[in-house]
Structures are given as C-alpha cells and as structure tokens.
Design a protein around this motif. Structure first.
Motif, PDB file in Angstrom:
ATOM      1  N   UNK A 237       8.391  14.294 -35.315  1.00 39.03           N
ATOM      2  CA  UNK A 237       8.966  15.167 -34.801  1.00 39.03           C
ATOM      3  C   UNK A 237       9.874  16.024 -33.060  1.00 39.03           C
ATOM      4  N   UNK A 238      10.474  14.945 -33.681  1.00 35.20           N
ATOM      5  CA  UNK A 238      12.198  14.676 -33.130  1.00 35.20           C
ATOM      6  C   UNK A 238      13.167  14.450 -33.519  1.00 35.20           C
ATOM      7  N   UNK A 239      14.247  15.016 -33.532  1.00 34.19           N
ATOM      8  CA  UNK A 239      15.008  15.465 -34.137  1.00 34.19           C
ATOM      9  C   UNK A 239      16.361  15.747 -33.663  1.00 34.19           C
ATOM     10  N   UNK A 240      17.481  15.850 -34.809  1.00 32.40           N
ATOM     11  CA  UNK A 240      19.078  16.073 -33.696  1.00 32.40           C
ATOM     12  C   UNK A 240      19.120  17.640 -33.523  1.00 32.40           C
ATOM     13  N   UNK A 241      19.359  18.034 -32.286  1.00 28.78           N
ATOM     14  CA  UNK A 241      19.394  19.483 -32.191  1.00 28.78           C
ATOM     15  C   UNK A 241      20.334  19.788 -31.548  1.00 28.78           C
ATOM     16  N   UNK A 242      20.829  21.150 -31.065  1.00 24.46           N
ATOM     17  CA  UNK A 242      22.802  21.152 -30.599  1.00 24.46           C
ATOM     18  C   UNK A 242      21.599  21.598 -29.479  1.00 24.46           C
ATOM     19  N   UNK A 243      22.032  21.260 -27.608  1.00 20.70           N
ATOM     20  CA  UNK A 243      21.917  21.751 -27.367  1.00 20.70           C
ATOM     21  C   UNK A 243      22.260  22.924 -25.897  1.00 20.70           C
ATOM     22  N   UNK A 244      23.669  22.898 -26.623  1.00 22.22           N
ATOM     23  CA  UNK A 244      24.151  23.850 -26.501  1.00 22.22           C
ATOM     24  C   UNK A 244      24.117  25.579 -27.583  1.00 22.22           C
ATOM     25  N   UNK A 245      23.295  25.308 -28.126  1.00 25.20           N
ATOM     26  CA  UNK A 245      22.462  26.717 -28.996  1.00 25.20           C
ATOM     27  C   UNK A 245      21.455  26.109 -28.373  1.00 25.20           C
ATOM     28  N   UNK A 246      20.784  25.573 -27.524  1.00 18.75           N
ATOM     29  CA  UNK A 246      19.187  25.661 -26.853  1.00 18.75           C
ATOM     30  C   UNK A 246      19.233  26.886 -26.410  1.00 18.75           C
ATOM     31  N   UNK A 247      20.480  26.521 -25.692  1.00 17.35           N
ATOM     32  CA  UNK A 247      21.449  26.762 -23.421  1.00 17.35           C
ATOM     33  C   UNK A 247      20.994  28.020 -23.991  1.00 17.35           C
ATOM     34  N   UNK A 248      22.084  28.737 -25.239  1.00 16.81           N
ATOM     35  CA  UNK A 248      22.348  30.360 -25.249  1.00 16.81           C
ATOM     36  C   UNK A 248      21.564  30.632 -25.456  1.00 16.81           C
ATOM     37  N   UNK A 249      20.792  30.211 -26.363  1.00 19.84           N
ATOM     38  CA  UNK A 249      19.053  31.106 -26.667  1.00 19.84           C
ATOM     39  C   UNK A 249      18.307  32.015 -25.248  1.00 19.84           C
ATOM     40  N   UNK A 250      18.481  30.603 -24.621  1.00 18.12           N
ATOM     41  CA  UNK A 250      17.690  30.597 -22.907  1.00 18.12           C
ATOM     42  C   UNK A 250      18.304  31.586 -22.263  1.00 18.12           C
ATOM     43  N   UNK A 251      19.666  31.603 -22.358  1.00 11.31           N
ATOM     44  CA  UNK A 251      20.758  32.593 -21.528  1.00 11.31           C
ATOM     45  C   UNK A 251      20.316  33.929 -21.827  1.00 11.31           C
ATOM     46  N   UNK A 252      20.129  34.103 -23.263  1.00 11.49           N
ATOM     47  CA  UNK A 252      20.075  35.683 -23.686  1.00 11.49           C
ATOM     48  C   UNK A 252      18.634  35.811 -23.020  1.00 11.49           C
ATOM     49  N   UNK A 253      17.400  34.991 -23.040  1.00 12.82           N
ATOM     50  CA  UNK A 253      16.176  35.386 -23.043  1.00 12.82           C
ATOM     51  C   UNK A 253      16.023  36.407 -21.446  1.00 12.82           C
ATOM     52  N   UNK A 254      17.314  34.856 -20.478  1.00 17.96           N
ATOM     53  CA  UNK A 254      17.632  35.339 -18.994  1.00 17.96           C
ATOM     54  C   UNK A 254      18.348  36.222 -19.043  1.00 17.96           C
ATOM     55  N   UNK A 255      19.023  36.643 -19.105  1.00 14.08           N
ATOM     56  CA  UNK A 255      19.908  37.896 -19.127  1.00 14.08           C
ATOM     57  C   UNK A 255      18.593  39.224 -19.348  1.00 14.08           C
ATOM     58  N   UNK A 256      17.232  38.950 -20.061  1.00 15.28           N
ATOM     59  CA  UNK A 256      16.896  40.140 -20.385  1.00 15.28           C
ATOM     60  C   UNK A 256      16.371  40.224 -19.248  1.00 15.28           C
ATOM     61  N   UNK A 257      15.426  39.227 -18.926  1.00 15.08           N
ATOM     62  CA  UNK A 257      14.410  39.109 -17.880  1.00 15.08           C
ATOM     63  C   UNK A 257      15.289  39.666 -16.159  1.00 15.08           C
TER      64      UNK A 257
END
Length: 467
Positions: free
Chosen positions: A312-332
């Motif tokens: 279940x572990x894999x190499x992921x882009x932390x910057x993409x995950x952070x950007x997605x979280x930022x988009x949700x935070x701006x909505x909240x």
C-alpha cells in the motif's frame, strides 16, 4: 538419558581399550619370559637322541632342555610324539605345532594360547631345535609354556573393576545430567507456567525474573517485553474506548434532545416557530456531521500499523498532495489569505493517509486563524511548514497536542474530536518522518512536518498512438 547413554558408550569404549591394552602387556611379559626359556644353543645329534630315548629322565646340568618349574617344557616331533622335559605337566600338541616341527626353516617360533593335559590354560611358545647356528633339526621342535591362571585372574579382576567404575560413572553422569537438565530448564518451566497463567487468566502483568545473558534469559526478556507491549496495547485500547464513549456521549445527547423536541412538537400538535425549527434542524445536521467525523477519525485511528502493508506504500509527490490540501483549505477559509511556496519532493507513503494528515494540519491552521488572517505554507527539502497567526498554543499544552482526544481548554468550544493531530503524528511516523508544533515568532503556531525523500519515480511513457 542422552547424557547417560553418551557417557556409558564412552566409558565402555575406554574400558574395553584399557582391558585389551593390559592383556597385551601381560602377554608380552609372559612371551618375554617364554623366550628366555627356549634353548637357543646348537644341540649335537647324540645329546638329542639321548633326550628322545630317555625323555623322562631328569635333565642334567648343561644338557639340552634344562627347565625349572613353573614352566612346562617338552619336545614334539612332526607326528605329534612328545617328550616331557619338566615336571609341570604335558602341553597339548596341535596341528600348528606339528606343522612347525615339520616345516624346517619356514618358521622359527610361534606364540599361542593353549591347555595342558589337565585342561589348564597356558601360554605356549613353539620353536625349532637348532642343529647348527640358524639350521634347525627337521621333524622336531621344542615347546615351552607358562600357566595363565594368575594372568586371567588379574584380567578378570580388572574387568570387574572397570565394570564397577563404568557403572558408577554412568550413574553419576545420569544424575549430573538430570540435575543440569532440571537446573537449565527451570527458567523454561517458569516461562511455561507464566504463558499458561496468561492464557488462563489474561493477566498481562506477569513478569519472569531474568538472570544472565544466555538464550533462556533472552527468551524471558522477550516474553516480558511482549507481555508489557500487550498490556500497554490493551490499556490503550481500553482508554480509546473510554475516551470515544465520552466524546460520543456529548453529540448523541444533544442529538437525542433535539430529536425528542421535534417529536414532541409533532405529538402535541404545537408547531415550532419556523426560525427555531430551522435552527434546530441546522443543529441536528451539525451534530450528525460532527458524529460522522468522529466515527471516521476513530476508524482511522483504530487501524493497526500492520494494515499499512508494503504494497500500500508508494512513491508519491508531497508537493501535489500539499497543493490539493491547499485548494480544500481555501474553500474552508475563503476570508483567509493562504500563501504557498512548494518545491518538488517525493516521499514513500500511503497517498490517502498522507493527504488526510496534511489536510488535518491545514484545517487546524484555518480553524485557529483570525478572520482575514494569513497562513504561510512552505515545502522544501522534505520540510513542510504551516504557520498561522492565531492565538497559538500555551507552552504547558504543547506536550499533549498529539495525544488522543486531548483538546486545549481554549479549543473545547470549537468543533472537532481531538483525534486529528494523533492521526497526523501516526501517519508521518509510518512514513519515517516526524512532526512538531512550535510557537511562531510574533504569535501563532508553526507546524513542521519532516519526511525523508524517496527516489523520483520514472516519467510515464505517453500512450502509443492508435493505428
């Protein structure tokens, strides 16, 4: 039993070897004495003829065959005829003696065990009678013998002695082996009793005394560590259930009160004013949302570390995950200003869990930021920082912020379950990193998340054009 059997085998081998060595040594001494009794000087034919004609006459000094007791001495011819030269008795002649007498120069002497005329065991030496130096008479030989009664008695006593010593050695080895086995396996018995006690009573407070550094001590130490870990896990589970029950009680009680109020209004036919009803329904909806969020957090937190399997572990882009979280935070927090500086960084983690952790950190920043405030987000070299300009966290509360269901007294009036940061800490630790909350210069709180990097995944190949 194995020790006693091994010692018995070793003692038996040593005893047999010892007995045969002593027997060989005694026979060598007898053979040496018999060799000294052999008449080695040449005998003239007249003397030999006189001895054969009058073999029972006492031997005169200086003549052939002069012997003394206890030795046997006799002459033997190739046809088996004997001529006794001493009073000790007659030696039984065998085919090998006749063959040696008849063989001439083929064999000069031969040692063997035999018997006398009375059946007594003797050691016999058969040798040629010399006519000249190195030239034997044909068809005649001399025989000398020595009784083996004393020798065999000595060997019998030695056999009994070795048998007794061997028996005592085997018994002693068996007793010593039993004592050593019981002493060595005593910790194993204690460990077995402790395991049976735990299985019977589920008492995880049992500890085994550990002495030394051997394998048994290591096993006992491992058992103590296991029971301690199990006990701690059970305590955490009980605490989680108790805390969850406490946290669930508040929204359930409020939800029940609101629903009963609505039901009573329907039963009595007294409608609730529209504005009050609208506020009541909004409260019910908010409480159900809070209850659903709490249950989701509990499900996430109750997942064992073992559920995060390597596949279940894999190499992921932390910057993409952070950007997605930022988009949700701006909505909240649309009234907030969120600045971001994200540099590429790849980590090995579970994508969904890591995204939830980043969202939880940003949600806390949005929740505690004042209206019109600013949130600064930066990612570089595996260090993700989220800084808000809210009231901050008191220094006395910082050691407890990652505990389950813990909430600061100033935040208890705000929505939340107190599980978000616990989930964040566990997710980051499973990815090999760490997280910390620190007071920010000028006020507010700075959350610092550090996760080690992973190899950059290869770029995906574009799909082949269709023909």
């Amino acid at each position: 039993m194995l020790t006693a059997a091994a010692v018995a085998f070793a003692v038996a081998v040593v005893s047999v070897i010892c007995w045969f060595l002593v027997q060989g040594k005694l026979y060598d001494e007898i053979d040496s004495k018999l060799k000294g009794q052999i008449y080695t000087q040449p005998v003239d034919p007249a003397t030999l003829r006189n001895n054969l004609n009058d073999c029972r006459a006492p031997a005169r000094p200086g003549t052939f065959g002069q012997q003394t007791s206890p030795y046997y001495a006799q002459l033997v011819q190739s046809d088996g005829t004997t001529c006794v030269r001493s009073g000790a008795g007659t030696i039984k002649v065998t085919g090998s003696d006749r063959s040696l007498a008849k063989s001439g120069t083929a064999e000069l002497a031969k040692y063997r065990n035999g018997t006398d005329s009375d059946g007594h065991a003797v050691r016999i030496l058969t040798a040629h009678v010399l006519y000249q130096a190195g030239v034997p008479y044909p068809d005649i030989a001399q025989m000398v013998a020595y009784p083996l009664a004393d020798t065999r008695s000595t060997l019998s006593e030695l056999a009994l002695l070795l048998l007794g010593v061997s028996g005592l050695g085997v018994i002693g080895a068996g007793a010593a082996g039993l004592w050593i086995a019981r002493a060595g396996l005593k910790p194993v018995d204690e460990l077995t009793e402790a395991v049976e006690h735990v299985a019977r009573t589920e008492d995880l407070t049992v500890r085994i005394p550990v002495e030394g550094e051997d394998e048994i001590a290591r096993l006992s130490r491992s058992f103590n560590s296991m029971t301690a870990a199990l006990g701690e896990s059970r305590d955490r589970q009980a605490q989680l259930i108790a805390d969850a029950g406490h946290e669930l009680r508040t929204p359930l009680t409020s939800l029940r009160t609101n629903i009963e109020l609505l039901a009573r209004s329907e039963e009595t036919g007294r409608p609730i004013p529209p504005d009050d009803r609208k506020a009541l329904m909004a409260s019910v909806k908010a409480q159900m949302t809070e209850l659903a969020a709490l249950i989701g957090d509990l499900q996430e937190l109750s997942r064992s570390d073992a559920t995060h399997a390597p596949d279940t572990l894999g190499v992921v882009a932390l910057h993409d995950i952070a950007q997605s979280a930022l988009d949700r935070a701006r909505l909240r927090g649309p009234e907030l200003t969120i600045t971001a500086e994200l540099r590429p960084w790849y980590v090995r983690a579970e994508p969904a869990a890591l995204e939830r952790a980043v969202i939880n950190v940003l949600d806390n920043a949005v929740k505690f930021s004042p209206p019109g405030g600013t949130i600064d987000v930066a990612l570089g070299e595996g260090r993700l920082t989220v800084r808000d300009h809210g009231p901050g966290i008191p220094a006395d509360d910082l050691p407890y912020v990652f505990e389950r269901f813990w909430r600061s007294p100033t935040a208890r009036s705000l929505p939340g379950s107190g599980l978000g940061l616990s989930i964040v800490a566990r997710t980051v630790q499973q990815s090999g990193g760490d997280i910390a909350l620190n007071p920010a210069p000028g006020g507010g709180t700075e959350a610092v998340m550090r996760i080690p990097g992973a190899a950059t995944p290869p770029p995906e190949e574009p799909p082949a054009p269709r023909e």
